[in-house]
Design a protein around this motif. Structure first.
Motif, PDB file in Angstrom:
ATOM      1  N   VAL A 102       5.593  -9.770   8.226  1.00 50.49           N
ATOM      2  CA  VAL A 102       3.870  -9.693   8.134  1.00 50.49           C
ATOM      3  C   VAL A 102       3.663  -8.105   7.815  1.00 50.49           C
ATOM      4  CG1 VAL A 102       1.763 -10.539   8.848  1.00 50.49           C
ATOM      5  CG2 VAL A 102       3.457 -12.016   9.076  1.00 50.49           C
ATOM      6  N   VAL A 103       4.120  -7.320   8.652  1.00 44.00           N
ATOM      7  CA  VAL A 103       3.581  -5.868   8.824  1.00 44.00           C
ATOM      8  C   VAL A 103       4.235  -5.326   7.355  1.00 44.00           C
ATOM      9  CG1 VAL A 103       3.885  -3.506   9.645  1.00 44.00           C
ATOM     10  CG2 VAL A 103       3.254  -5.395  10.958  1.00 44.00           C
ATOM     11  N   ARG A 104       5.320  -5.733   7.088  1.00 46.01           N
ATOM     12  CA  ARG A 104       6.060  -5.367   5.750  1.00 46.01           C
ATOM     13  C   ARG A 104       5.205  -5.818   4.544  1.00 46.01           C
ATOM     14  NH1 ARG A 104      11.886  -4.106   4.138  1.00 46.01           N
ATOM     15  NH2 ARG A 104      11.818  -4.551   1.954  1.00 46.01           N
ATOM     16  N   SER A 105       4.959  -7.081   4.632  1.00 51.35           N
ATOM     17  CA  SER A 105       4.179  -7.715   3.628  1.00 51.35           C
ATOM     18  C   SER A 105       2.865  -7.272   3.443  1.00 51.35           C
ATOM     19  CB  SER A 105       4.156  -9.329   3.599  1.00 51.35           C
ATOM     20  OG  SER A 105       3.228 -10.047   2.881  1.00 51.35           O
ATOM     21  N   VAL A 106       2.319  -6.947   4.499  1.00 51.49           N
ATOM     22  CA  VAL A 106       0.796  -6.361   4.446  1.00 51.49           C
ATOM     23  C   VAL A 106       0.952  -4.994   3.830  1.00 51.49           C
ATOM     24  CG1 VAL A 106      -0.975  -5.474   6.129  1.00 51.49           C
ATOM     25  CG2 VAL A 106      -0.272  -7.976   6.189  1.00 51.49           C
ATOM     26  N   ALA A 107       1.749  -4.259   4.307  1.00 48.71           N
ATOM     27  CA  ALA A 107       2.004  -2.923   3.789  1.00 48.71           C
ATOM     28  C   ALA A 107       2.167  -2.826   2.273  1.00 48.71           C
ATOM     29  CB  ALA A 107       2.969  -2.006   4.468  1.00 48.71           C
ATOM     30  N   ARG A 108       2.987  -3.606   1.798  1.00 45.57           N
ATOM     31  CA  ARG A 108       3.333  -3.614   0.390  1.00 45.57           C
ATOM     32  C   ARG A 108       1.925  -4.270  -0.498  1.00 45.57           C
ATOM     33  NH1 ARG A 108       9.146  -6.541  -0.709  1.00 45.57           N
ATOM     34  NH2 ARG A 108      10.399  -4.562  -0.053  1.00 45.57           N
ATOM     35  N   THR A 128       7.869   6.713   7.693  1.00 41.25           N
ATOM     36  CA  THR A 128       8.730   5.845   8.380  1.00 41.25           C
ATOM     37  C   THR A 128       8.205   4.423   7.987  1.00 41.25           C
ATOM     38  OG1 THR A 128       9.122   7.416  10.110  1.00 41.25           O
ATOM     39  CG2 THR A 128       9.344   5.176  10.574  1.00 41.25           C
ATOM     40  N   LEU A 129       6.974   4.229   8.090  1.00 41.55           N
ATOM     41  CA  LEU A 129       6.485   2.855   7.693  1.00 41.55           C
ATOM     42  C   LEU A 129       6.353   2.515   6.335  1.00 41.55           C
ATOM     43  CD1 LEU A 129       4.628   0.369   8.804  1.00 41.55           C
ATOM     44  CD2 LEU A 129       2.707   1.609   8.045  1.00 41.55           C
ATOM     45  N   LYS A 130       6.388   3.503   5.465  1.00 37.64           N
ATOM     46  CA  LYS A 130       6.591   3.196   4.079  1.00 37.64           C
ATOM     47  C   LYS A 130       7.962   2.698   3.708  1.00 37.64           C
ATOM     48  CE  LYS A 130       2.623   5.684   2.081  1.00 37.64           C
ATOM     49  NZ  LYS A 130       2.546   6.819   1.334  1.00 37.64           N
ATOM     50  N   ARG A 131       8.960   3.762   4.315  1.00 41.30           N
ATOM     51  CA  ARG A 131      10.519   3.302   4.473  1.00 41.30           C
ATOM     52  C   ARG A 131      10.642   1.762   4.750  1.00 41.30           C
ATOM     53  NH1 ARG A 131      11.597   8.125   6.262  1.00 41.30           N
ATOM     54  NH2 ARG A 131      12.120   7.813   8.056  1.00 41.30           N
ATOM     55  N   ALA A 133       8.602  -0.688   4.844  1.00 41.26           N
ATOM     56  CA  ALA A 133       8.046  -1.643   4.003  1.00 41.26           C
ATOM     57  C   ALA A 133       8.894  -1.503   2.576  1.00 41.26           C
ATOM     58  CB  ALA A 133       6.664  -1.346   3.929  1.00 41.26           C
ATOM     59  N   GLY A 134       9.630  -0.739   2.182  1.00 46.12           N
ATOM     60  CA  GLY A 134      10.171  -0.481   0.807  1.00 46.12           C
ATOM     61  C   GLY A 134       9.235   0.076   0.145  1.00 46.12           C
ATOM     62  N   ILE A 135       8.228   0.973   0.343  1.00 44.34           N
ATOM     63  CA  ILE A 135       7.391   1.853  -0.305  1.00 44.34           C
ATOM     64  C   ILE A 135       7.756   3.031  -0.661  1.00 44.34           C
ATOM     65  CG2 ILE A 135       4.929   2.309  -0.623  1.00 44.34           C
ATOM     66  CD1 ILE A 135       4.260  -0.075   1.037  1.00 44.34           C
ATOM     67  N   PRO A 136       7.950   3.737  -1.883  1.00 40.72           N
ATOM     68  CA  PRO A 136       8.399   4.934  -2.120  1.00 40.72           C
ATOM     69  C   PRO A 136       7.467   6.028  -1.252  1.00 40.72           C
ATOM     70  CG  PRO A 136       8.312   3.686  -4.141  1.00 40.72           C
ATOM     71  CD  PRO A 136       7.805   3.022  -2.962  1.00 40.72           C
ATOM     72  N   ALA A 137       7.951   7.043  -0.591  1.00 39.27           N
ATOM     73  CA  ALA A 137       7.096   7.859   0.175  1.00 39.27           C
ATOM     74  C   ALA A 137       6.598   8.800  -0.658  1.00 39.27           C
ATOM     75  CB  ALA A 137       7.901   8.565   1.151  1.00 39.27           C
ATOM     76  N   GLY A 138       5.318   9.517  -0.413  1.00 44.58           N
ATOM     77  CA  GLY A 138       4.720  10.441  -1.160  1.00 44.58           C
ATOM     78  C   GLY A 138       3.106  10.377  -1.104  1.00 44.58           C
TER      79      GLY A 138
END
Length: 138
Positions: A102-108, A128-131, A133-138
């Motif tokens: 759920v946290v991964r889904s919510v972050a995306r 770290t959270l973005k990694r 969740a699979g979101i590119p850092a930046g």
């Protein structure tokens, strides 16, 4: 089921999520002797909770994010689980896995802009959270 068992289930699920988030930077920086990296990893749990609180309160965030977080809280307080909590390790692992998903889904779904706006911690913690969740850092 008593309120103590429910509380233990919620704390266990959040603790396992925290351990997963702590393990990611720790494994990535095992060779590093920098003591601040471990300190940052230990700080992720309060930051994730702050992020989720901010996302729930933000009216510009898609309603699906708030619905997912509400359903997560509902699931965590339910006395019925996918795997009963009295089963050693697995009883709390299912809660932790659901929290992580759920946290991964919510972050995306919220997107990087909302994460940047509501993240109360450091930039490395957000990366770290973005990694996770699979979101590119930046």
């Amino acid at each position: 089921m008593s309120w103590v068992a429910v509380l233990i289930g919620i704390v266990g699920g959040v603790l396992l999520l925290w351990l997963a988030l702590v393990a990611t930077p720790w494994i990535a920086q095992r060779g590093s002797t920098d003591p601040t990296s471990l300190r940052e990893a230990l700080r992720l749990l309060p930051d994730v909770i702050g992020l989720l609180r901010g996302l729930v309160a933000d009216p510009t965030v898609p309603s699906g994010v708030r619905i997912r977080l509400g359903l997560l809280m509902f699931y965590l307080v339910l006395p019925i689980d996918l795997i009963p909590d009295f089963v050693p390790v697995l009883g709390y692992a299912d809660d932790a896995i659901i929290v992580a998903v759920v946290v991964r889904s919510v972050a995306r779904r919220a997107g990087p802009d909302a994460l940047n706006r509501h993240w109360p911690g450091t930039a490395s913690g957000l990366d770290t959270l973005k990694r996770f969740a699979g979101i590119p850092a930046g």
